[in-house]
Write an enzyme that holds these catalytic residues in place. Structure first.
Site, PDB file in Angstrom:
ATOM      1  N   LYS A   1       3.878   8.953   8.932  1.00  0.00           N
ATOM      2  CA  LYS A   1       3.567   8.427  10.103  1.00  0.00           C
ATOM      3  C   LYS A   1       4.538   9.038  11.360  1.00  0.00           C
ATOM      4  O   LYS A   1       4.508  10.191  11.652  1.00  0.00           O
ATOM      5  CB  LYS A   1       3.693   6.934  10.053  1.00  0.00           C
ATOM      6  CG  LYS A   1       2.494   6.534   9.275  1.00  0.00           C
ATOM      7  CD  LYS A   1       2.196   5.223   9.244  1.00  0.00           C
ATOM      8  CE  LYS A   1       0.800   5.037   8.305  1.00  0.00           C
ATOM      9  NZ  LYS A   1       0.945   4.370   6.960  1.00  0.00           N
TER      10      LYS A   1
ATOM     11  N   ASP B   1       9.273   2.672   0.177  1.00  0.00           N
ATOM     12  CA  ASP B   1       8.068   3.352   0.926  1.00  0.00           C
ATOM     13  C   ASP B   1       8.207   2.930   2.356  1.00  0.00           C
ATOM     14  O   ASP B   1       7.863   2.037   2.792  1.00  0.00           O
ATOM     15  CB  ASP B   1       6.686   2.902   0.328  1.00  0.00           C
ATOM     16  CG  ASP B   1       5.644   3.712   0.994  1.00  0.00           C
ATOM     17  OD1 ASP B   1       5.904   4.444   1.864  1.00  0.00           O
ATOM     18  OD2 ASP B   1       4.599   3.360   0.502  1.00  0.00           O
TER      19      ASP B   1
ATOM     20  N   TYR C   1       0.952  -1.079  -0.030  1.00  0.00           N
ATOM     21  CA  TYR C   1      -0.002  -0.045   0.019  1.00  0.00           C
ATOM     22  C   TYR C   1       0.898   1.397  -0.123  1.00  0.00           C
ATOM     23  O   TYR C   1       1.792   1.096   0.859  1.00  0.00           O
ATOM     24  CB  TYR C   1      -1.071   0.021   1.108  1.00  0.00           C
ATOM     25  CG  TYR C   1      -1.782   1.292   1.410  1.00  0.00           C
ATOM     26  CD1 TYR C   1      -2.708   1.429   0.329  1.00  0.00           C
ATOM     27  CD2 TYR C   1      -1.548   2.028   2.086  1.00  0.00           C
ATOM     28  CE1 TYR C   1      -3.535   2.318   0.400  1.00  0.00           C
ATOM     29  CE2 TYR C   1      -2.606   3.452   2.286  1.00  0.00           C
ATOM     30  CZ  TYR C   1      -3.684   3.412   1.345  1.00  0.00           C
ATOM     31  OH  TYR C   1      -4.288   4.620   1.463  1.00  0.00           O
TER      32      TYR C   1
END
Ligand SMILES: *Cc1c(COP(=O)(O)O)cnc(C)c1O
Length: 430
Positions: free
Chosen positions: A267, A239, A144
């Site tokens: 995050k 990522d 994702y």
């Protein structure tokens, strides 16, 4: 457990917010049961609107490494807020956080702050395409990278076939250049690169997959991607929105000894505020506007509150050189305790973990890719989730989401988790 207030809030919200949520996985649709509305967080704990307390293994989907309302983060936020919340001009906190990221993450020679992981990966792909003058992107099924059109391709689609979008509203043209291959399958990457020589701008990957549950890279897999990318003139993008600062202070790439060309962070880098970054080799990053021809901008990018929270978090990591070893020790304890409880319950399940991210997969065999994850017993997972929740443990409400813990989860919290898990695994066994 009294859930009166959460229930009322959920009912009211469903009239205004699609599904009652602002992000789909919060809805509990994958597991059933009733979503809790969170009134506050305290360290490793969440308190819902009815006053029920839960040990938190979502940790804002990995954004929190030191728990909720960590005092140094709150102090930094209060100081920053007093000085104004947004300027639309550069402010010293941006440079301070950039220097901190640059010091800690070797891949970040230069960087640009944005507001979400989605923005970071979207910009990284545009940059890779601009820098290579190629359009193709290789991604991995079950990975994702946020919700930009380019990533919402169905597995197996892309150059070989015709682009098939994985969401309504995504133009087929947006995914014609996206090639999706199985995780942990370097041979499939090599086949794609050979079949479409000169077509691929980038290979983008979560160096530890966390968005199909926790799936570590096979030994040598990341190094093989590094080699293939270089050989075929594509950029390797790690990522690390989830793994950055979590798997290791320097990120998962550094942990496994493989250097990407570009890296995305999110995050933890924002310490619980909306913030992310894309970064990489200086010669590539110099292609970004205003230095280069690749356009990307943001009204709130480098926002002083987000910078302050991120900086306080990164400073807390730098001040605790033993932090990741300590997380590994707790993680190993949690894992072995869960494995003992799995054996005791006689349920077909396994724990996959890298540092402070882990998944209990209801599967006989190791989960190495999205097809393996899809074969898990989701009904058993739903029983596990529900039983944990009833015993005050908030586990991610999906078999395909990694669980997270952090520095606020002490020995007493791990002990309490294992007690609840022993019952929950018996419930999962049915
Ligand atoms: C969470 C996540 C994103 C998206 O970040 P948002 O801030 O939710 O847009 C991208 N990539 C990975 C690996 C993620 O875990």
């Amino acid at each position: 457990m009294n859930l009166e207030r959460s229930r009322a809030l959920q009912r009211a919200a469903e009239a205004l917010l699609p599904g009652g949520v602002d992000s789909p996985v919060r809805s509990f649709r994958a597991v059933g049961g009733e979503p809790r509305w969170i009134a506050r967080g305290e360290g490793a704990w969440l308190v819902d609107a009815d006053g029920n307390r839960y040990l938190d293994y979502i940790c804002s989907w990995g954004a929190l490494l030191f728990g909720h309302a960590h005092p140094p983060v709150l102090a930094a936020l209060a100081r920053a807020a007093q000085a104004g919340t947004s300027f639309g001009a550069s402010s010293p906190l941006e440079l301070a956080l950039a220097e901190s990221v640059h010091r800690m993450v070797p891949a970040a020679e230069m960087l640009r702050f944005v507001n979400s992981g989605t923005e970071a990966t979207m910009a990284a792909i545009r940059l890779a395409r601009g820098a290579t003058d190629r359009m193709g992107v290789i991604q991995f099924a079950g990975g994702y990278h946020g919700h930009a059109d380019v990533f919402l391709a169905q597995a197996g689609s892309g150059l070989a076939t015709q682009g098939l979008a994985a969401s309504a509203g995504v133009p087929p043209e947006a995914v014609t250049h996206t090639h999706t291959v199985p995780y942990n399958d370097a041979a499939a990457v090599e086949r794609a690169l050979r079949a479409h020589a000169g077509a691929f701008a980038a290979i983008i990957i979560e160096p530890v997959a966390g968005n199909m549950g926790c799936v570590p890279p096979r030994p040598g897999f990341l190094a093989a991607l590094r080699h293939l990318a270089t050989q075929h003139g594509a950029l390797l993008i790690f990522d690390e929105v989830m793994t950055g600062f979590r798997v290791a202070a320097a990120g998962a790439g550094a942990h496994f000894g493989v250097a990407p060309d570009l890296i995305t962070l999110g995050k933890i880098v924002g310490g619980g505020l909306p913030c992310a970054a894309y970064a990489g080799r200086a010669e590539i990053m110099r292609q970004v506007a205003p230095l280069g021809p690749v356009y990307q901008a943001g009204t709130l990018s480098g926002n002083p509150l987000a910078m302050a929270a991120g900086l306080a978090t990164l400073e807390a990591i730098a001040a605790h050189p033993e932090l990741h070893a300590e997380l590994e020790r707790r993680g190993a304890w949690l894992q072995s305790g869960l494995e003992a409880a799995i054996a005791q319950a006689g349920v077909a399940a396994r724990v996959q973990r890298v540092g402070s991210m882990l998944t209990v997969f209801f599967s006989e065999k190791p989960v190495e890719n999205f097809a393996d994850a899809g074969a898990c017993d989701r009904a058993a997972f739903a029983r596990f989730h529900q039983a944990l929740l009833e015993r005050g443990v908030m586990w991610p409400p999906s078999q395909f989401e990694a669980a997270f813990f952090g520095a606020a989860h002490g020995d007493a919290e791990i002990e309490a988790t294992l007690q609840a898990a022993a019952v929950a695994l018996r419930a999962a066994a049915g």
